[in-house]
Motif scaffolding. Structure first.
Motif, PDB file in Angstrom:
ATOM      1  N   VAL A  72       0.863  -1.179   0.000  1.00 39.15           N
ATOM      2  CA  VAL A  72       0.000   0.000   0.000  1.00 39.15           C
ATOM      3  C   VAL A  72       0.901   1.232   0.000  1.00 39.15           C
ATOM      4  N   VAL A  73       0.464   2.276  -0.694  1.00 37.37           N
ATOM      5  CA  VAL A  73       1.172   3.566  -0.714  1.00 37.37           C
ATOM      6  C   VAL A  73       0.308   4.522   0.120  1.00 37.37           C
ATOM      7  N   PRO A  74       0.517   4.543   1.442  1.00 39.72           N
ATOM      8  CA  PRO A  74      -0.374   5.306   2.310  1.00 39.72           C
ATOM      9  C   PRO A  74      -0.365   6.813   2.043  1.00 39.72           C
ATOM     10  N   GLY A  75       0.737   7.342   1.550  1.00 42.32           N
ATOM     11  CA  GLY A  75       0.817   8.775   1.292  1.00 42.32           C
ATOM     12  C   GLY A  75      -0.231   9.255   0.312  1.00 42.32           C
ATOM     13  N   PHE A  76      -0.643   8.416  -0.623  1.00 43.59           N
ATOM     14  CA  PHE A  76      -1.660   8.838  -1.583  1.00 43.59           C
ATOM     15  C   PHE A  76      -2.969   9.185  -0.871  1.00 43.59           C
ATOM     16  N   GLY A  77      -3.477   8.271  -0.069  1.00 39.87           N
ATOM     17  CA  GLY A  77      -4.730   8.520   0.634  1.00 39.87           C
ATOM     18  C   GLY A  77      -4.619   9.688   1.594  1.00 39.87           C
ATOM     19  N   GLU A  78      -3.484   9.769   2.274  1.00 37.29           N
ATOM     20  CA  GLU A  78      -3.274  10.867   3.217  1.00 37.29           C
ATOM     21  C   GLU A  78      -3.297  12.214   2.503  1.00 37.29           C
ATOM     22  N   LEU A  79      -2.542  12.314   1.417  1.00 32.32           N
ATOM     23  CA  LEU A  79      -2.505  13.578   0.678  1.00 32.32           C
ATOM     24  C   LEU A  79      -3.842  13.880   0.006  1.00 32.32           C
ATOM     25  N   PHE A  80      -4.492  12.866  -0.512  1.00 32.76           N
ATOM     26  CA  PHE A  80      -5.791  13.085  -1.142  1.00 32.76           C
ATOM     27  C   PHE A  80      -6.781  13.674  -0.133  1.00 32.76           C
ATOM     28  N   ARG A  81      -6.828  13.092   1.056  1.00 37.57           N
ATOM     29  CA  ARG A  81      -7.756  13.594   2.070  1.00 37.57           C
ATOM     30  C   ARG A  81      -7.374  15.005   2.521  1.00 37.57           C
ATOM     31  N   MET A  82      -6.078  15.305   2.603  1.00 42.71           N
ATOM     32  CA  MET A  82      -5.645  16.645   2.974  1.00 42.71           C
ATOM     33  C   MET A  82      -6.095  17.665   1.925  1.00 42.71           C
ATOM     34  N   LEU A  83      -5.869  17.337   0.656  1.00 41.91           N
ATOM     35  CA  LEU A  83      -6.280  18.236  -0.417  1.00 41.91           C
ATOM     36  C   LEU A  83      -7.809  18.348  -0.489  1.00 41.91           C
ATOM     37  N   SER A  84      -8.491  17.245  -0.260  1.00 40.57           N
ATOM     38  CA  SER A  84      -9.952  17.259  -0.256  1.00 40.57           C
ATOM     39  C   SER A  84     -10.482  18.145   0.865  1.00 40.57           C
ATOM     40  N   TYR A  85      -9.830  18.108   2.003  1.00 37.26           N
ATOM     41  CA  TYR A  85     -10.252  18.922   3.134  1.00 37.26           C
ATOM     42  C   TYR A  85     -10.252  20.407   2.760  1.00 37.26           C
ATOM     43  N   GLU A  86      -9.260  20.805   1.964  1.00 32.90           N
ATOM     44  CA  GLU A  86      -9.195  22.198   1.524  1.00 32.90           C
ATOM     45  C   GLU A  86     -10.408  22.560   0.670  1.00 32.90           C
ATOM     46  N   ASP A  87     -10.967  21.585  -0.046  1.00 33.64           N
ATOM     47  CA  ASP A  87     -12.129  21.818  -0.913  1.00 33.64           C
ATOM     48  C   ASP A  87     -13.466  21.617  -0.211  1.00 33.64           C
ATOM     49  N   ILE A  88     -13.578  20.518   0.548  1.00 33.45           N
ATOM     50  CA  ILE A  88     -14.897  20.143   1.068  1.00 33.45           C
ATOM     51  C   ILE A  88     -14.976  20.100   2.588  1.00 33.45           C
ATOM     52  N   GLY A  89     -13.913  20.460   3.258  1.00 35.55           N
ATOM     53  CA  GLY A  89     -13.926  20.485   4.716  1.00 35.55           C
ATOM     54  C   GLY A  89     -13.900  19.096   5.333  1.00 35.55           C
ATOM     55  N   SER A  90     -14.527  18.999   6.498  1.00 34.74           N
ATOM     56  CA  SER A  90     -14.422  17.767   7.281  1.00 34.74           C
ATOM     57  C   SER A  90     -15.019  16.537   6.601  1.00 34.74           C
ATOM     58  N   ALA A  91     -15.842  16.703   5.577  1.00 31.94           N
ATOM     59  CA  ALA A  91     -16.378  15.547   4.846  1.00 31.94           C
ATOM     60  C   ALA A  91     -15.265  14.734   4.191  1.00 31.94           C
ATOM     61  N   ALA A  92     -14.082  15.311   4.053  1.00 35.78           N
ATOM     62  CA  ALA A  92     -12.943  14.596   3.462  1.00 35.78           C
ATOM     63  C   ALA A  92     -12.585  13.345   4.263  1.00 35.78           C
ATOM     64  N   LEU A  93     -12.879  13.346   5.547  1.00 30.64           N
ATOM     65  CA  LEU A  93     -12.513  12.179   6.357  1.00 30.64           C
ATOM     66  C   LEU A  93     -13.308  10.943   5.978  1.00 30.64           C
ATOM     67  N   LEU A  94     -14.383  11.110   5.221  1.00 30.75           N
ATOM     68  CA  LEU A  94     -15.201   9.977   4.795  1.00 30.75           C
ATOM     69  C   LEU A  94     -14.583   9.196   3.640  1.00 30.75           C
ATOM     70  N   SER A  95     -13.563   9.782   2.986  1.00 33.63           N
ATOM     71  CA  SER A  95     -12.951   9.128   1.833  1.00 33.63           C
ATOM     72  C   SER A  95     -11.971   8.048   2.266  1.00 33.63           C
ATOM     73  N   ARG A  96     -12.072   6.921   1.584  1.00 32.26           N
ATOM     74  CA  ARG A  96     -11.128   5.827   1.817  1.00 32.26           C
ATOM     75  C   ARG A  96     -10.298   5.584   0.555  1.00 32.26           C
ATOM     76  N   ALA A  97      -9.927   6.689  -0.117  1.00 35.21           N
ATOM     77  CA  ALA A  97      -9.082   6.596  -1.315  1.00 35.21           C
ATOM     78  C   ALA A  97      -7.825   5.814  -0.964  1.00 35.21           C
ATOM     79  N   LEU A  98      -7.313   5.085  -1.947  1.00 29.73           N
ATOM     80  CA  LEU A  98      -6.249   4.121  -1.688  1.00 29.73           C
ATOM     81  C   LEU A  98      -5.344   4.015  -2.903  1.00 29.73           C
ATOM     82  N   ALA A  99      -4.085   3.713  -2.670  1.00 32.19           N
ATOM     83  CA  ALA A  99      -3.166   3.395  -3.771  1.00 32.19           C
ATOM     84  C   ALA A  99      -2.208   2.309  -3.300  1.00 32.19           C
ATOM     85  N   GLY A 100      -1.689   1.565  -4.271  1.00 33.36           N
ATOM     86  CA  GLY A 100      -0.726   0.524  -3.939  1.00 33.36           C
ATOM     87  C   GLY A 100      -0.107  -0.071  -5.182  1.00 33.36           C
ATOM     88  N   LEU A 101       0.692  -1.103  -4.963  1.00 32.80           N
ATOM     89  CA  LEU A 101       1.399  -1.791  -6.046  1.00 32.80           C
ATOM     90  C   LEU A 101       0.930  -3.242  -6.095  1.00 32.80           C
TER      91      LEU A 101
END
Length: 140
Positions: A72-101
């Motif tokens: 798993v590449v945890p930085g992807f989900g972490e950064l995605f949620r951080m960037l999402s928070y800037e757009d949609i606020g606390s609803a970003a915590l609902l995302s379970r976006a994921l990346a891996g190899l």
């Protein structure tokens, strides 16, 4: 499938070819089978899945795909949620976006909304796709 269409459009616009697109039901076996087909296809360097990353009972994409990942590449989900928070606020915590190899390929699991797809593609995936794909092949 607006999210999937946008993924294909953004990939093509950045000079990447799109090998295939597929729409499946929100069923773990169908999601996993579609991901496995994409990972087995010749010439595929990355697989991008959209939808099913929330917390509703039907949102099962992350747990359907994660068992296929070798790393798993945890930085992807972490950064995605951080960037999402800037757009949609606390609803970003609902995302379970994921990346891996998996199998020498990069796998991304994105929310299905066009806004989330555009954010992930433009800010994270497209800038790093070549590097991630090259690293994934090294693991093979």
């Amino acid at each position: 499938d607006k999210g999937g269409a946008l993924v294909a459009e953004l990939l093509a616009g950045a000079g990447h070819s799109v090998a295939s697109r597929e729409i499946v039901k929100d069923e773990p076996s169908e999601i996993r089978a579609a991901a496995e087909r994409a990972l087995a296809a010749d010439g595929v360097r990355a697989v991008v899945l959209t939808g099913g990353t929330g917390v509703a009972p039907r949102d099962v994409t992350p747990e359907s795909v994660e068992p296929l990942l070798e790393r798993v590449v945890p930085g992807f989900g972490e950064l995605f949620r951080m960037l999402s928070y800037e757009d949609i606020g606390s609803a970003a915590l609902l995302s379970r976006a994921l990346a891996g190899l998996a199998g020498g390929r990069v796998v991304f699991v994105l929310p299905g909304s066009s806004g989330a797809v555009r954010l992930a593609m433009e800010k994270l995936i497209l800038p790093e796709l070549g590097h991630l794909a090259a690293e994934a092949v090294k693991r093979r």
